[in-house]
Scaffold this active site. Structure first.
Site, PDB file in Angstrom:
ATOM      1  N   ASP A 145     -69.208  33.291  53.602  1.00 25.73           N
ATOM      2  CA  ASP A 145     -68.567  34.255  52.683  1.00 25.73           C
ATOM      3  C   ASP A 145     -69.000  35.731  53.238  1.00 25.73           C
ATOM      4  O   ASP A 145     -68.270  36.603  52.927  1.00 25.73           O
ATOM      5  CB  ASP A 145     -69.862  34.046  51.314  1.00 25.73           C
ATOM      6  CG  ASP A 145     -69.724  32.443  50.949  1.00 25.73           C
ATOM      7  OD1 ASP A 145     -68.543  32.111  50.753  1.00 25.73           O
ATOM      8  OD2 ASP A 145     -70.679  31.936  51.015  1.00 25.73           O
ATOM      9  N   HIS A 178     -73.749  29.753  46.968  1.00 16.73           N
ATOM     10  CA  HIS A 178     -72.459  29.777  47.534  1.00 16.73           C
ATOM     11  C   HIS A 178     -71.441  29.308  46.521  1.00 16.73           C
ATOM     12  O   HIS A 178     -71.148  28.070  46.446  1.00 16.73           O
ATOM     13  CB  HIS A 178     -72.505  28.846  48.815  1.00 16.73           C
ATOM     14  CG  HIS A 178     -71.115  28.468  49.423  1.00 16.73           C
ATOM     15  ND1 HIS A 178     -70.376  29.559  49.890  1.00 16.73           N
ATOM     16  CD2 HIS A 178     -70.471  27.333  49.557  1.00 16.73           C
ATOM     17  CE1 HIS A 178     -69.222  29.199  50.290  1.00 16.73           C
ATOM     18  NE2 HIS A 178     -69.328  27.694  50.098  1.00 16.73           N
TER      19      HIS A 178
END
Ligand SMILES: NC(=O)C1=CN([C@@H]2O[C@H](COP(=O)(O)OP(=O)(O)OC[C@H]3O[C@@H](n4cnc5c(N)ncnc54)[C@H](O)[C@@H]3O)[C@@H](O)[C@H]2O)C=CC1
Ligand SMILES: O=C([O-])CC(=O)C(=O)O
Length: 328
Positions: A160, A188
């Site tokens: 990410d 996440h």
């Protein structure tokens, strides 16, 4: 005298991420060009034949640093004496699913793996959970390995971070290496907060370089948060090469000194930093001296950032409750 090998377990070694990861570990990209490595490759029974093929390919690379390869579906053998356990093996989501929906399928995998790590791994073992939902799966593994200190457990939000850096670099028209200080906070999942408020571009606040606030808040954040789903939509399968790359980056960031003033995103067990409840696995800004890691303190979070992070933390708390109830 040559160094003793670092022994690395990789679960799901015959899967997509495994196929993109093993060759990078064996070639020296994870631990450096003069560090021998040994691989303990763990698969479930139906994956053992494919694993045999992957091991044949590892042999055919003739990697000078690769000292030996164990192939097994027995967790006690697989985690024996390992210094690192990379927990990838689990079911990926399909189009239209959220990662949290995998908890019922994947959560229980991390009970047995946590126990086997506890009973067999080397004293200095460190564990990185990739299999989704990775934060809560990491929590499950940690709770099942009571003899391994909590600060040895990590889950992966580096993909990410890397995605966020690329998006900012493209928008600013700079190379991705110009973007630093990018922390992804929280889970996440699409609620993650890719913190453009503390990010820097060529050492300047990203918000001074990219002044389009609406783009940062309404385009950048969802693009990063939903990138995994966009890849599944386009590829028909979840990200693999970029995920493996992020595994390498995470381990490198924890085992080599962080550039002064910078930090990286890693999910760790909260001790209450920045108001996160103690004992959840949440993504925080991490720096390392090459041996020990710590949470970077003193970052300013404005009201927008605080609100976003709170949403992600609440989600983690409820994922934890769901997991604990299901596994009780
Ligand atoms: N945290 C992150 O940023 C990311 C996480 N992921 C997650 O990584 C996981 C793996 O993804 P892929 O490699 O694409 O999946 P895959 O289906 O290609 O491979 C998974 C492998 O794990 C094996 N496996 C399943 N259960 C196992 C168990 N109990 N023990 C050992 N091996 C087992 C399967 O046989 C298979 O070979 C998924 O949960 C996916 O959602 C994927 C991308 C990024
Ligand atoms: O989205 C998924 O299911 C796989 C993943 O975690 C990612 O690509 O970030």
């Amino acid at each position: 005298m040559s160094k003793a090998p670092i022994r690395v377990a990789v679960t799901g070694a015959a899967g997509q991420i495994g196929y993109a990861l093993l060759f990078r570990i064996a070639s020296g990209q994870m631990f450096g060009p003069d560090q021998p490595v040994a691989l303990n490759l763990i698969e479930i029974e139906p994956g053992m034949n494919a694993l045999k093929g992957v091991v044949m390919e590892l042999e055919d690379c003739a990697f000078p640093l690769l000292t030996d390869v164990v192939q097994t579906s027995d967790l006690n053998v697989g985690f024996k004496d390992v210094n690192w356990a990379l927990l990838v093996g689990s079911v990926p989501r399909k189009k239209g699913m959220e990662r949290a929906e995998l908890l019922g399928i994947n959560g229980k995998i991390f009970v047995g793996q946590g126990k086997a790590i506890n009973d067999n791994a080397a004293k200095d073992v460190r564990v990185l959970v990739v299999g989704n939902p990775c934060n809560t799966n990491c929590l499950i593994a940690m709770q099942n390995a009571p003899d391994v200190p909590n600060d040895r457990f990590f889950a992966m939000t580096r993909l990410d971070e890397n995605r966020a850096k690329s998006q900012l670099a493209q928008k600013a028209g700079v190379p991705v290496s110009a973007v630093s200080n990018l922390c992804v906070w929280g889970n996440h999942s699409p609620t993650m907060f890719a913190d453009f408020t503390n990010a820097k571009i060529n050492g300047k606040p990203a918000t001074e370089v990219i002044t389009d606030k609406a783009w940062l808040e309404e385009t950048f954040l969802p693009v990063v948060g939903k990138r995994g789903a966009a890849i599944i939509e386009a590829r028909g399968a979840s990200s693999a090469a970029s995920a493996a790359n992020a595994v390498v980056d995470t381990v490198v960031s924890l085992t080599t000194p962080t550039a002064p003033g910078d930090f990286h995103s890693v999910c760790v067990c909260s001790k209450g930093e920045y108001g996160a409840p103690e004992g959840i696995i949440t993504s925080l800004p991490i720096k390392s001296d090459g041996t020990k890691w710590e949470v970077v303190k003193g970052l300013h979070l404005n009201d927008f950032a605080k609100e976003k992070i709170a949403v992600s933390i609440n989600e983690l708390t409820s994922e934890k409750e769901t997991a604990m109830a299901a596994l009780a």
